[in-house]
Design a protein around this motif. Structure first.
Motif, PDB file in Angstrom:
ATOM      1  N   LEU A 181      12.970 -35.644  20.224  1.00  0.00           N
ATOM      2  CA  LEU A 181      12.249 -36.115  21.393  1.00  0.00           C
ATOM      3  C   LEU A 181      10.977 -35.289  21.517  1.00  0.00           C
ATOM      4  CD1 LEU A 181      12.127 -37.956  23.872  1.00  0.00           C
ATOM      5  CD2 LEU A 181      13.382 -36.206  25.139  1.00  0.00           C
ATOM      6  N   ASN A 182       9.839 -35.909  21.143  1.00  0.00           N
ATOM      7  CA  ASN A 182       8.555 -35.205  21.077  1.00  0.00           C
ATOM      8  C   ASN A 182       8.674 -34.038  20.091  1.00  0.00           C
ATOM      9  OD1 ASN A 182       7.394 -36.989  22.940  1.00  0.00           O
ATOM     10  ND2 ASN A 182       8.132 -35.778  24.671  1.00  0.00           N
ATOM     11  N   THR A 183       8.655 -32.794  20.575  1.00  0.00           N
ATOM     12  CA  THR A 183       8.768 -31.633  19.678  1.00  0.00           C
ATOM     13  C   THR A 183      10.109 -30.933  19.832  1.00  0.00           C
ATOM     14  OG1 THR A 183       7.760 -30.165  21.327  1.00  0.00           O
ATOM     15  CG2 THR A 183       6.279 -31.249  19.739  1.00  0.00           C
ATOM     16  N   VAL A 184      11.091 -31.601  20.415  1.00  0.00           N
ATOM     17  CA  VAL A 184      12.393 -30.989  20.692  1.00  0.00           C
ATOM     18  C   VAL A 184      13.474 -31.699  19.890  1.00  0.00           C
ATOM     19  CG1 VAL A 184      14.069 -30.396  22.480  1.00  0.00           C
ATOM     20  CG2 VAL A 184      11.629 -30.355  23.012  1.00  0.00           C
ATOM     21  N   ILE A 185      14.271 -30.922  19.146  1.00  0.00           N
ATOM     22  CA  ILE A 185      15.439 -31.450  18.448  1.00  0.00           C
ATOM     23  C   ILE A 185      16.630 -31.314  19.389  1.00  0.00           C
ATOM     24  CG2 ILE A 185      16.970 -31.218  16.464  1.00  0.00           C
ATOM     25  CD1 ILE A 185      14.647 -30.002  14.929  1.00  0.00           C
ATOM     26  N   ILE A 186      17.317 -32.422  19.655  1.00  0.00           N
ATOM     27  CA  ILE A 186      18.398 -32.449  20.639  1.00  0.00           C
ATOM     28  C   ILE A 186      19.711 -32.801  19.952  1.00  0.00           C
ATOM     29  CG2 ILE A 186      19.272 -33.568  22.724  1.00  0.00           C
ATOM     30  CD1 ILE A 186      16.389 -34.064  23.545  1.00  0.00           C
ATOM     31  N   CYS A 187      20.728 -32.014  20.266  1.00  0.00           N
ATOM     32  CA  CYS A 187      22.107 -32.274  19.839  1.00  0.00           C
ATOM     33  C   CYS A 187      22.880 -32.674  21.090  1.00  0.00           C
ATOM     34  CB  CYS A 187      22.689 -31.018  19.185  1.00  0.00           C
ATOM     35  SG  CYS A 187      24.452 -31.096  18.827  1.00  0.00           S
ATOM     36  N   ASN A 188      23.413 -33.904  21.125  1.00  0.00           N
ATOM     37  CA  ASN A 188      24.026 -34.452  22.339  1.00  0.00           C
ATOM     38  C   ASN A 188      25.469 -34.883  22.069  1.00  0.00           C
ATOM     39  OD1 ASN A 188      23.544 -35.645  25.198  1.00  0.00           O
ATOM     40  ND2 ASN A 188      24.447 -37.336  24.052  1.00  0.00           N
ATOM     41  N   HIS A 189      26.365 -34.473  22.958  1.00  0.00           N
ATOM     42  CA  HIS A 189      27.778 -34.873  22.883  1.00  0.00           C
ATOM     43  C   HIS A 189      28.124 -35.519  24.216  1.00  0.00           C
ATOM     44  CE1 HIS A 189      32.258 -33.632  22.233  1.00  0.00           C
ATOM     45  NE2 HIS A 189      32.007 -34.851  21.775  1.00  0.00           N
ATOM     46  N   SER A 190      28.540 -36.785  24.211  1.00  0.00           N
ATOM     47  CA  SER A 190      28.712 -37.488  25.474  1.00  0.00           C
ATOM     48  C   SER A 190      29.773 -38.577  25.364  1.00  0.00           C
ATOM     49  CB  SER A 190      27.388 -38.111  25.925  1.00  0.00           C
ATOM     50  OG  SER A 190      26.956 -39.088  24.990  1.00  0.00           O
ATOM     51  N   ASN A 191      30.369 -38.870  26.514  1.00  0.00           N
ATOM     52  CA  ASN A 191      31.131 -40.102  26.684  1.00  0.00           C
ATOM     53  C   ASN A 191      30.535 -40.845  27.870  1.00  0.00           C
ATOM     54  OD1 ASN A 191      32.125 -38.717  28.955  1.00  0.00           O
ATOM     55  ND2 ASN A 191      34.047 -38.164  27.937  1.00  0.00           N
ATOM     56  N   GLN A 192      31.250 -41.785  28.455  1.00  0.00           N
ATOM     57  CA  GLN A 192      30.659 -42.607  29.519  1.00  0.00           C
ATOM     58  C   GLN A 192      30.515 -41.850  30.842  1.00  0.00           C
ATOM     59  OE1 GLN A 192      32.816 -43.653  27.313  1.00  0.00           O
ATOM     60  NE2 GLN A 192      32.050 -45.574  26.474  1.00  0.00           N
ATOM     61  N   VAL A 193      31.143 -40.674  30.981  1.00  0.00           N
ATOM     62  CA  VAL A 193      31.128 -39.996  32.283  1.00  0.00           C
ATOM     63  C   VAL A 193      30.654 -38.550  32.215  1.00  0.00           C
ATOM     64  CG1 VAL A 193      32.949 -41.435  33.252  1.00  0.00           C
ATOM     65  CG2 VAL A 193      33.567 -39.363  31.999  1.00  0.00           C
ATOM     66  N   HIS A 194      30.434 -38.011  31.023  1.00  0.00           N
ATOM     67  CA  HIS A 194      30.073 -36.594  30.918  1.00  0.00           C
ATOM     68  C   HIS A 194      29.289 -36.369  29.631  1.00  0.00           C
ATOM     69  CE1 HIS A 194      30.926 -32.180  30.252  1.00  0.00           C
ATOM     70  NE2 HIS A 194      30.525 -32.177  31.498  1.00  0.00           N
ATOM     71  N   TRP A 195      28.409 -35.327  29.618  1.00  0.00           N
ATOM     72  CA  TRP A 195      27.642 -35.013  28.420  1.00  0.00           C
ATOM     73  C   TRP A 195      27.305 -33.535  28.398  1.00  0.00           C
ATOM     74  CZ3 TRP A 195      22.856 -32.943  29.451  1.00  0.00           C
ATOM     75  CH2 TRP A 195      22.315 -33.201  30.704  1.00  0.00           C
ATOM     76  N   THR A 196      27.118 -32.996  27.188  1.00  0.00           N
ATOM     77  CA  THR A 196      26.618 -31.635  26.972  1.00  0.00           C
ATOM     78  C   THR A 196      25.548 -31.696  25.894  1.00  0.00           C
ATOM     79  OG1 THR A 196      28.318 -31.145  25.298  1.00  0.00           O
ATOM     80  CG2 THR A 196      28.812 -30.545  27.585  1.00  0.00           C
ATOM     81  N   GLN A 197      24.600 -30.728  25.935  1.00  0.00           N
ATOM     82  CA  GLN A 197      23.485 -30.726  24.993  1.00  0.00           C
ATOM     83  C   GLN A 197      23.147 -29.311  24.539  1.00  0.00           C
ATOM     84  OE1 GLN A 197      20.076 -32.673  26.770  1.00  0.00           O
ATOM     85  NE2 GLN A 197      20.695 -34.695  26.051  1.00  0.00           N
TER      86      GLN A 197
END
Length: 268
Positions: A181-197
């Motif tokens: 995302l632009n200059t940021v590398i994002i690692c995302n772990h999510s389900n339909q109700v919660h997420w961590t990055q």
């Protein structure tokens, strides 16, 4: 022919009641269940059931009900609040209005209770490159039981995702993703109700290469060194000549020898 089939399906759906509504709830939260339609005239009671078999709460025609334990009455008539939901509470919750002749489905929810997802860790390793204008980044997005890897190419500090895995569904049904995302590398772990990055920026990930000196600077350095050598050579030649001149005049300086010579001529 197909038009009649579609009309027939619509009639069946209307006859059976409302369409099932999917709902996702975070473990430990509460859920309000309310009617999607009013009960038919002359109904006797309204039952809230799970999986269309087990009755949880029964309302009489006035809207009164006896609820205990993990159930509470909602503000809306014939509504109920499920308290402290757990994964085992997942299922189809339906409200059925009973009359003297038939039962009518007036509300239905497909409830899925999910726990919070685990934290993630992002690892970014620059790959050695001979080019000063580009570099490759090896990226790993990891949870406690799953991971994905991807590759990013950066040219003049502008990065793009080249290959490798971008997302996958983990064993727990959550989604694991790595993206830019632009200059940021994002690692995302999510389900339909919660997420961590976890994330990192690309600004300093590619090691900067030392810039080569310009042609003008090289010429200036060469000219300066040559000038220094030439001046040093001239000074050396003059010093050697001066020393030889001293030796021929008995160690006197050229100025003293000249004065002595002039004095002798005057005396004579």
């Amino acid at each position: 022919m197909s038009l009649f089939v579609i009309l027939g399906l619509l009639v069946c759906i209307q006859a059976q009641g409302t369409i099932e509504t999917p709902v996702f709830v975070l473990k430990g939260r509460d859920l309000l269940l309310k009617l999607h339609a009013d009960p038919p005239e002359g109904f006797i009671y309204v039952d809230w059931k799970i999986n269309k078999t087990v009755t949880l709460v029964r309302f009489d025609s006035s809207g009164k009900a006896a609820v205990t334990g993990r159930f509470e009455l909602g503000e809306n008539k014939f509504s109920v609040i499920l308290k402290n939901l757990q994964e085992v509470d997942s299922g189809v919750y339906s409200a059925v209005a009973a009359t003297s002749t038939e039962d009518k489905l007036v509300s239905e929810y497909k409830v899925t209770v999910q726990g919070p997802v685990s934290p993630v860790e992002l690892t970014v390793d620059p790959v050695d490159s001979s080019s000063s204008e580009s570099c490759d980044l090896h990226v790993t997005c990891r949870t406690h039981n799953s991971h994905i890897s991807s590759t990013f190419r950066c040219v003049d500090r502008v990065c793009s995702q080249e290959g490798g895995e971008r997302s996958e569904v983990t064993t727990s049904g959550a989604s694991l993703q790595v993206y830019l995302l632009n200059t940021v590398i994002i690692c995302n772990h999510s389900n339909q109700v919660h997420w961590t990055q976890d994330f990192d920026t690309t600004a300093y990930l590619c090691p900067s290469k030392p810039e080569l000196p310009s042609v003008f600077l090289v010429k200036m350095v060469v000219f300066s060194v040559g000038l220094i050598i030439m001046v040093s050579a001239v000074i050396t030649v003059h010093l050697v000549d001066f020393k030889k001149h001293q030796e021929r005049n008995g160690g006197q300086t050229p100025h003293a020898a000249l004065e002595e010579s002039s004095h002798l001529k005057v005396t004579f």
